[in-house]
Design a protein around this motif. Sequence first.
Motif, PDB file in Angstrom:
ATOM      1  N   CYS A   4      72.917  22.217 105.230  1.00 47.35           N
ATOM      2  CA  CYS A   4      73.057  23.015 106.222  1.00 47.35           C
ATOM      3  C   CYS A   4      73.850  22.566 107.463  1.00 47.35           C
ATOM      4  N   PRO A  48      72.237  22.395 113.728  1.00 52.72           N
ATOM      5  CA  PRO A  48      71.815  23.647 114.661  1.00 52.72           C
ATOM      6  C   PRO A  48      72.747  23.813 115.668  1.00 52.72           C
ATOM      7  N   THR A  97      76.686  36.831 118.723  1.00 52.61           N
ATOM      8  CA  THR A  97      76.789  37.703 117.522  1.00 52.61           C
ATOM      9  C   THR A  97      77.577  39.100 117.848  1.00 52.61           C
ATOM     10  N   LYS A 135      70.527  30.926 117.664  1.00 59.38           N
ATOM     11  CA  LYS A 135      70.680  29.647 117.376  1.00 59.38           C
ATOM     12  C   LYS A 135      70.343  29.655 115.779  1.00 59.38           C
ATOM     13  N   THR A 136      71.267  28.871 114.970  1.00 55.46           N
ATOM     14  CA  THR A 136      70.943  28.361 113.827  1.00 55.46           C
ATOM     15  C   THR A 136      70.235  27.260 113.531  1.00 55.46           C
TER      16      THR A 136
END
Length: 513
Positions: A112, A115, A120, A171-172
């Motif tokens: 991944c 962060p 969006t 936030k990813t």
Amino acid sequence: MLNTNNNAATLKRDILVRIAKLQLEGKLLDEKTVDEIEKIPAELIPDGSVPIRATIEDDRDIVRTRIIARLGHSVEDYDPKKPLRDWVKLAYEREKPTWPMLTMIQSACHACVKPRFFPTDACQGCFARPCKINCPKKAIEIINHRATIDWSKCISCGLCAQNCPYHAIIKTVIPCEEACPVGAISKGEDGREKIDYEKCIFCGKCMSNCPFSAMMDKSQLFDVIKHIMNGKKVVALYAPAIGAQFRAKSGQFEGAMKAAGFSRVWEVAIGADITADKEAAEYAERMERGDKMMTTSCCPAYVRAVNVHVPELSSCISETKSPMIYTAELAKKAEPECITVFIGPCLAKRREGFDSDLVDYVLSVEEVNALFIAKGVDVAKAEPSVSKYIPTVSGRNFAKTGGVAESVRIRLSDEYKAILKPVVIDGLDKAGMKQLSNYGKINVGTSPSPADCPNLIEVMACEGGCIAGPSVVTNPKLGAGLLNLYANAGSKPAPDGFPVKCNMDDVIKGEIA
């Protein structure tokens, strides 16, 4: 924590069931059928499937790796050229579980991205533009009426997301890293995650939060079935949380365990009664000698978290043993030659069992459920087998947050109830670890003790308690309701005050009379 109903959980269960069926049918020892295990990847990932990885063969190779973990092996040194029959042979030759309890499937890891915050389509390009105005690094510009972040400037402070009235900036995260409360997971040079077992507290949060199921526990089901099929006395010790996993009447889970091949079944809530009695006595002793606080000791993930990461609090951990250990001691006293198998929803208990001479194996409820399916045992239709010694409601309630502290409280005399200041830390996350650190500073005197400082601290690594452990098969909210039914099903009323109520010798005499 991911919902228990997901593709990864289903795949892991199906692999366990298929291995267990082959083993129970003797097909893993017969030279003519031993290679049937090689068919599992193609059965689970049939031709025409939409691949998760680049190709179907990549997905099947990951299934092969999962099979090896389900056979109880570490997969860090996985050799794709080594046939599964060789791993089966090693599993049959294994005398005891091997370290560590977790294993990392690198090929399953999604690597991944780090962060970051990003806007969006919900962004309205509003006139106020609080995201841009409040950004300390001027990393946000409005382009084509949408916020855009320059990640070369962004410091991930989160002020943009906090100030957006539309919640349009998210936030990813890296799920496993985000879930780990002690920073034991980090990226390797190849971008994939790695586990630092010196830091790891074996809470299982990485395992239950990874959407690609790259972190896996090394199953011990193969070993337990091996001993059952060899005619050994294999004794099950089931945690109170397990009573909240199956829709069954009192005694049916015990009956199902015996139908699955276990020679005797002990309810670990009996050990919880012993733990609560002893912790109540210990609390009184500690307060008498002037200790600032005492913490409970039944959650091994918490105990390891303190000993490794907050040593200032180590002296406060109750010296009382966990319910699992006391129940295993009962089982070994009753039948010295038996093989003890603890059954719970927890990865940390597997670590605790690894360090104990009294506990031979630790199975998750996930593994026991797979055993039931493989043997065709329906818990709801099982013939009840009720133990002679019935634990208290408070002993069974160890499975939920607050249950341990309450079990201790009701056993205290009025003198100590009057001074009791309990607090519960419901789930060990990064905030929970910070809270523990603060208590540690108070304990060693580097931080002042507030007037309302607790003197009994219960800590559960899993939010909600053991009913939300990393290996449960029932949604924790449903599990809470089932636990309430189970805890009150024929239980004895809770004791009130001293002296100790639950004596080991009396339990053994009553159980095997």
